[in-house]
Design an enzyme around this catalytic site. Structure first.
Site, PDB file in Angstrom:
ATOM      1  N   LYS A 112      37.920  37.598  27.339  1.00 44.32           N
ATOM      2  CA  LYS A 112      36.919  38.121  28.217  1.00 44.32           C
ATOM      3  C   LYS A 112      36.164  36.963  28.978  1.00 44.32           C
ATOM      4  O   LYS A 112      35.803  37.116  30.067  1.00 44.32           O
ATOM      5  CB  LYS A 112      35.879  38.967  27.580  1.00 44.32           C
ATOM      6  CG  LYS A 112      36.606  40.240  26.918  1.00 44.32           C
ATOM      7  CD  LYS A 112      36.712  41.705  27.831  1.00 44.32           C
ATOM      8  CE  LYS A 112      36.902  42.881  26.952  1.00 44.32           C
ATOM      9  NZ  LYS A 112      38.240  42.882  26.410  1.00 44.32           N
TER      10      LYS A 112
HETATM   11  C1  LIG Z   1      39.546  43.661  26.506  1.00 44.01           C
HETATM   12  C2  LIG Z   1      40.522  43.204  25.659  1.00 44.01           C
HETATM   13  C3  LIG Z   1      42.039  43.575  26.085  1.00 44.01           C
HETATM   14  C4  LIG Z   1      42.305  44.803  27.205  1.00 44.01           C
HETATM   15  O1  LIG Z   1      42.194  44.211  28.386  1.00 44.01           O
HETATM   16  P1  LIG Z   1      41.971  45.220  29.662  1.00 44.01           P
HETATM   17  O2  LIG Z   1      41.750  44.317  30.711  1.00 44.01           O
HETATM   18  O3  LIG Z   1      40.881  46.252  29.491  1.00 44.01           O
HETATM   19  O4  LIG Z   1      43.113  46.107  29.800  1.00 44.01           O
HETATM   20  C5  LIG Z   1      43.065  43.242  25.253  1.00 44.01           C
HETATM   21  N1  LIG Z   1      42.849  42.529  24.151  1.00 44.01           N
HETATM   22  C6  LIG Z   1      41.615  42.019  23.790  1.00 44.01           C
HETATM   23  C7  LIG Z   1      41.497  41.055  22.789  1.00 44.01           C
HETATM   24  C8  LIG Z   1      40.576  42.595  24.687  1.00 44.01           C
HETATM   25  O5  LIG Z   1      39.179  41.817  24.370  1.00 44.01           O
END
Ligand SMILES: *Cc1c(COP(=O)(O)O)cnc(C)c1O
Length: 498
Positions: A112
């Protein structure tokens, strides 16, 4: 470069407007009306550049009403020195065409950060252009990772406040510690009694509460959102797929024009959608492989063309992928439908009313052509973590292990050995108990001791942002009720309006 809405394609806004407002008034998501094209020469020119320079080149093509200086300054502030490696998003070679794209070198150790480190800067410029003088209040409901990454991204951003609500018993001890020790003069964190849905519902209610909105307005403030439907969170994610291709070229792993596959552990469909946009821009991506955990609503969708949320919700060891409604799928379907916003509005009405919809045969045919999909349950995730560690000495987190497991299955079934980039979305230490379980079980009980145990066992260093957590000052201990009145009071208090 203009933007329109997935539910009303007569909408026509600039990038700044799309980022400052987040969502289109009728509920649709902003999408670009055309995509910049990356020629082989343009890709070649990116190869010798740093990550932040690559980002500035690529984002400039999308941010039509930003000056090049503004875009460059945003990239410098986000990717200049806030990551623990100058590569920002390094690619690790695991052999035989398997390449891990590590997206967790930012301040909160999860992917993120790749978008939430730059979003505050994009938003500040966007607000200056569209609503000058207004202060922004970012309101977040979180199940863990997003809240911390948003706090870290927006902390001490000028003219911005950020408030995060998390369910009191719904986040891991590590995630809780990360949030309640958050530094910064413009941040506020509060637990609420209830689960994530309660937090989310409460935040949505505040967003649209006329009384709260006008109270904020009197103080020169207005709400905005940092969640993944904001275009400003999606567009920075396109960069690292292009950047990984450049790194593979530089390493001699591929030659210009060679196709690659991309595998993404998927929840809200933002990350893999960014890879789709990179492909549409001309990056030679062959298959987009969508990996899910036991909540395999997307796997079934790619198999059948029916998106159906009427199913049990499972809590898994990859919690950031425990999602039944993948919001960003709407953007993909808009493009695959030939920019048909009426068709998309119809599908989304179906989702709202029946929690399900079916796409047209024309859309399904394109999905088959572009995507592969698969799912892995917790047992397979454990086995995969163990096996990759034993065979390669590489430590996967639970989310990345979902992607690796799905990829190995795809590769065995199809015989497709195209060089492949696997998105790695979290540092394994964020999910220490599950990793220790996969490697034979934990001796220690406390989360902090378990990190030490994992470090002693593997020699992998505990990342600095997690290592110092147990000695940081605890700043936010409040718990409030999940009713609107309690949450409203908390917001006023945290904004010094009480
Ligand atoms: C948010 C997240 C995801 C999923 O990503 P999206 O863009 O929502 O598909 C996968 N792995 C981790 C560790 C995340 O924090």
């Amino acid at each position: 470069m203009r933007y329109t809405s997935t539910r009303n394609n007569k909408t026509d806004v600039t990038a700044a407007k799309a980022i400052a407002t987040g969502i289109s008034p009728e509920g649709g998501l902003y999408v670009p009306t055309e995509l910049p094209i990356l020629s082989a020469t343009a890709i070649q020119e990116l190869v010798p550049l740093s990550y932040k320079e690559r980002a500035a080149r690529i984002l400039s093509r999308f941010l039509g009403d930003f000056t090049v200086e503004e875009t460059t300054a945003c990239c410098e502030a986000a990717y200049g020195d806030r990551f623990d490696t100058p590569a920002v998003a390094p690619v690790v070679d695991l052999g035989e065409g398997r390449h891990i794209l590590e997206l967790w070198h930012g301040p909160t150790c999860a992917f993120k950060d790749m978008a939430l480190q730059i979003l505050p800067h994009l938003m500040r410029v966007s607000v200056q252009k569209t609503a000058p003088g207004q202060k922004i209040v970012i309101l977040v409901a979180t199940s863990g990772d997003t809240g911390k990454a948003a706090l870290e991204g927006f902390r001490d951003a000028p003219d911005t406040r950020i408030l995060v609500f998390y369910p009191v018993d719904g986040v891991s001890e590590m995630q809780r510690l990360q949030m309640i020790t958050q530094e910064g003069d413009n941040v506020g964190v509060c637990a609420i009694r209830g689960n994530f849905d309660d937090a989310q519902t409460g935040v949505k209610a505040l967003f649209t509460d006329d009384e709260v909105i006008s109270a904020l307005e009197k103080n020169g403030m207005r709400f905005s959102s940092a969640n993944s439907i904001n275009w400003g969170r999606l567009v920075p994610q396109i960069v690292y797929y292009i950047s990984s291709y450049c790194d593979l070229l530089a390493a001699g792993s591929i030659a210009m024009g060679d196709p690659i596959n991309v595998v993404v552990p998927t929840g809200n469909f933002g990350n893999i959608l960014a890879a789709y946009y990179a492909k549409r821009m001309g990056l030679p991506i062959a298959k987009l492989i969508c990996a899910s955990n036991k909540n395999r609503v997307l796997t079934d969708f790619f198999e059948t063309g029916v998106y159906d949320c009427n199913r049990p919700f499972y809590t898994t060891t990859s919690p950031s992928m425990d999602i039944l409604v993948s919001s960003n799928l709407e953007r993909l379907l808009y493009h695959l439908s030939g920019e048909n916003s009426e068709e998309i509005a119809g599908l989304m009405a179906g989702l709202k009313n029946d929690r399900k919809y079916a796409v047209s045969p024309a859309v399904k045919a394109q999905m088959d052509n572009l995507f592969a999909a698969g799912s892995a349950d917790d047992a397979l995730v454990e086995e995969t973590i163990q096996q990759v560690y034993t065979d390669k000495g590489y430590l996967l987190d639970t989310h990345t292990a979902v992607a690796v497991a799905v990829y190995e299955d795809y590769r065995a079934k199809t015989g497709d050995t195209t060089p492949t980039v696997i998105a790695s979305t979290a540092n394994p230490y964020k999910f220490t108990p599950s990793i220790l379980a996969a490697l034979g079980g934990a001796e220690a009980e406390k989360p902090y001791d378990q990190m030490q145990e994992l470090q002693a066992k593997t020699g992998w260093a505990i990342p600095a942002p997690l290592a110092g957590l147990n000695v940081k000052e605890i700043r936010f201990t409040d718990v409030c009720g999940n009713d609107t009145a309690s949450m409203q009071q908390t917001v006023y208090r945290l904004l010094d309006m009480a």
